[in-house]
Write a protein that holds these residues in place. Structure first.
Motif, PDB file in Angstrom:
ATOM      1  N   UNK A 190      52.941 -10.477 -14.707  1.00  0.00           N
ATOM      2  CA  UNK A 190      52.809 -10.232 -13.266  1.00  0.00           C
ATOM      3  C   UNK A 190      52.035 -11.397 -12.653  1.00  0.00           C
ATOM      4  N   UNK A 191      52.730 -12.499 -12.369  1.00  0.00           N
ATOM      5  CA  UNK A 191      52.028 -13.674 -11.819  1.00  0.00           C
ATOM      6  C   UNK A 191      51.443 -13.403 -10.435  1.00  0.00           C
ATOM      7  N   UNK A 192      50.351 -14.061 -10.160  1.00  0.00           N
ATOM      8  CA  UNK A 192      49.687 -13.956  -8.858  1.00  0.00           C
ATOM      9  C   UNK A 192      50.387 -14.920  -7.896  1.00  0.00           C
ATOM     10  N   UNK A 193      51.206 -14.385  -7.008  1.00  0.00           N
ATOM     11  CA  UNK A 193      52.007 -15.210  -6.103  1.00  0.00           C
ATOM     12  C   UNK A 193      51.138 -16.066  -5.184  1.00  0.00           C
ATOM     13  N   UNK A 194      50.005 -15.538  -4.760  1.00  0.00           N
ATOM     14  CA  UNK A 194      49.114 -16.295  -3.874  1.00  0.00           C
ATOM     15  C   UNK A 194      48.518 -17.483  -4.620  1.00  0.00           C
ATOM     16  N   UNK A 195      48.113 -17.267  -5.857  1.00  0.00           N
ATOM     17  CA  UNK A 195      47.569 -18.352  -6.670  1.00  0.00           C
ATOM     18  C   UNK A 195      48.638 -19.417  -6.911  1.00  0.00           C
ATOM     19  N   UNK A 196      49.845 -19.003  -7.250  1.00  0.00           N
ATOM     20  CA  UNK A 196      50.935 -19.947  -7.498  1.00  0.00           C
ATOM     21  C   UNK A 196      51.212 -20.772  -6.240  1.00  0.00           C
ATOM     22  N   UNK A 197      51.252 -20.135  -5.091  1.00  0.00           N
ATOM     23  CA  UNK A 197      51.495 -20.848  -3.833  1.00  0.00           C
ATOM     24  C   UNK A 197      50.381 -21.858  -3.566  1.00  0.00           C
ATOM     25  N   UNK A 198      49.146 -21.459  -3.802  1.00  0.00           N
ATOM     26  CA  UNK A 198      48.006 -22.353  -3.593  1.00  0.00           C
ATOM     27  C   UNK A 198      48.083 -23.560  -4.527  1.00  0.00           C
ATOM     28  N   UNK A 199      48.407 -23.319  -5.786  1.00  0.00           N
ATOM     29  CA  UNK A 199      48.520 -24.414  -6.751  1.00  0.00           C
ATOM     30  C   UNK A 199      49.647 -25.370  -6.357  1.00  0.00           C
TER      31      UNK A 199
END
Length: 52
Positions: A28-37
């Motif tokens: 369950x990836x953290x979509x907000x973290x992925x977008x920020x990265x």
């Protein structure tokens, strides 16, 4: 731009890519973290290409 600076940016870019791959491979990836990265990675890429 100075080669050592570009090398440092490239290393950060590769590190961000690794973090993105690690996060997206989780169940369950953290979509907000992925977008920020991804935004950080894009900024580094733009800086490496000389555009600010």
């Amino acid at each position: 731009m100075e080669n050592s600076h570009i090398s440092a940016l490239s290393a950060k870019h590769a590190g961000l890519e690794a973090r993105i791959k690690a996060e997206t491979s989780r169940p369950m990836p953290d979509a907000i973290l992925v977008a920020s990265l991804k935004k950080q990675k894009l900024r580094l890429k733009e800086e490496m290409s000389g555009r600010h």
